[in-house]
Design an enzyme around this catalytic site. Structure first.
Site, short mmCIF file in Angstrom:
data_model
loop_
_atom_site.label_atom_id
_atom_site.label_comp_id
_atom_site.label_asym_id
_atom_site.label_seq_id
_atom_site.Cartn_x
_atom_site.Cartn_y
_atom_site.Cartn_z
N ASP A 67 97.73 15.39 34.38
CA ASP A 67 97.50 16.46 32.96
C ASP A 67 97.16 17.76 32.76
OD1 ASP A 67 94.89 15.48 33.78
OD2 ASP A 67 95.45 13.76 32.08
N ASP A 136 89.06 5.02 25.40
CA ASP A 136 90.26 4.41 24.84
C ASP A 136 91.30 3.74 25.25
OD1 ASP A 136 91.48 6.77 25.54
OD2 ASP A 136 91.49 7.31 23.28
N HIS A 138 92.96 5.08 27.57
CA HIS A 138 93.61 6.32 28.34
C HIS A 138 94.34 6.50 29.53
CE1 HIS A 138 90.95 9.73 26.82
NE2 HIS A 138 91.75 9.35 28.68
N GLU A 143 97.10 8.28 25.12
CA GLU A 143 96.49 7.80 24.20
C GLU A 143 96.94 6.14 23.71
OE1 GLU A 143 93.60 8.99 24.37
OE2 GLU A 143 92.90 10.46 22.87
C1 GLP Z 1 90.08 12.82 30.63
C2 GLP Z 1 91.74 12.76 31.78
C3 GLP Z 1 92.13 11.07 32.36
C4 GLP Z 1 90.67 10.53 32.54
C5 GLP Z 1 89.33 10.55 31.41
C6 GLP Z 1 87.92 9.83 31.72
O1 GLP Z 1 90.35 12.15 29.37
N1 GLP Z 1 92.59 13.23 31.10
O2 GLP Z 1 92.47 11.20 34.03
O3 GLP Z 1 90.67 9.37 33.43
O4 GLP Z 1 88.79 11.24 31.28
O5 GLP Z 1 87.64 10.55 32.32
P1 GLP Z 1 86.00 10.29 33.53
O6 GLP Z 1 86.25 10.07 34.22
O7 GLP Z 1 84.95 11.79 33.22
O8 GLP Z 1 85.25 8.83 32.53
#
Ligand code: GLP
Length: 260
Positions: A67, A136, A138, A143
């Site tokens: 992304d 959440d 995702h 989302e």
């Molecule tokens: C962002 C990214 C996701 C990731 C999420 C959780 O929103 N787009 O790909 O999984 O964060 O991040 P973290 O691993 O820092 O909790």
């Protein structure tokens, strides 16, 4: 879906790196699906160490990011293209031209999304997709409410995600509202998915994705329909799982030949 409960990030990083190393030895031109966020960082650290100390070779590998934010200027330190470069690809010998990410600054976003899908297809599809999970539920930036069949497209972030990600920016106002993300249908085509979650703040999302109903309210739950998913969690992230003892028992008694 295999759930492996491990003591901490170091063990998670090592196990995920084992799977990637085995893949690269079997298929040196493997296509890796790369995730941002803090969850995959121990994997990148371990892969960089194995590259440096043991010559693990990425010279023929390709990488596709999940992304990207829309609207950050080219080279912005928090654009996912830059984050992936800094945290991983600059630390191994993957060719920069073999590392792809969605173009968040494209004038024509739908065409850029289609071009990204086409590039993944042209590369032969993703062999191993690393994933984190949002609080959440995702994955990528899909989302709650995302179509379970979605392809790469623009999405609007939920405010909780903007708050979660504000730590990477000066303040929440700098976090973009829009992103481009591989769709759930796109992610589901990866041949092996390795999802990493650590910390108590992920416990509910982990329970929903592993043991809840398959439903767009928890986008990651679509992975229950995937034939090869490995979920690597620490004790805190596993703390709400109903079948935690079964997952532990299964992993402890797993036939050695199976691998991840
Ligand atoms: C962002 C990214 C996701 C990731 C999420 C959780 O929103 N787009 O790909 O999984 O964060 O991040 P973290 O691993 O820092 O909790």
């Amino acid at each position: 879906m295999e759930v492996v409960i491990l003591p901490g990030s170091k063990q998670i990083g090592a196990l995920a790196a084992d799977a990637i190393e085995a893949l690269l030895r079997r298929k040196p031109d493997a296509v890796l699906g790369l995730a941002t966020g803090s969850s995959p960082l121990p994997v990148y650290d371990e892969l960089a160490r194995r590259h440096e100390q043991a010559g693990l070779d990425f010279s023929r590998a390709q990488g596709f990011a999940l992304d990207e934010y829309v609207g950050l200027e080219h080279g912005h330190p928090q654009s996912y293209r830059e984050v992936i470069r800094r945290e991983f690809t600059d630390r191994v010998n993957i060719a920069p031209e073999n590392v792809h990410s969605p173009d968040g600054s494209a004038a024509d976003i739908p065409s850029a999304c289609q071009a990204y899908e086409d590039a993944i297809t042209a590369a032969g599809g993703v062999d191993l997709q690393l994933l984190g999970v949002g609080t959440d539920g995702h994955i990528g930036f899909n989302e709650p409410g995302s179509s379970l069949a979605s392809r790469t497209r623009i999405k609007s972030l939920i405010e909780q995600t903007r708050r979660d990600n504000a730590r990477f920016f000066k303040n929440i106002h700098d976090v973009p509202h829009h992103v481009i993300t591989q769709g759930l249908g796109t992610i589901m085509e990866a041949r092996h998915v390795v999802l990493i979650a650590t910390g108590a703040q992920k416990a509910q999302a982990v329970r929903d994705l592993v043991e809840g109903p398959v439903a767009a309210i928890c986008a990651a739950s679509v992975l229950q329909m995937h034939p090869h998913v490995t979920v690597l969690v620490d004790e805190a992230a596993a703390s709400s799982l109903r079948l935690a003892d079964y997952y532990r028992h299964t992993y402890d008694n797993k036939p050695a030949w199976q691998g991840l």
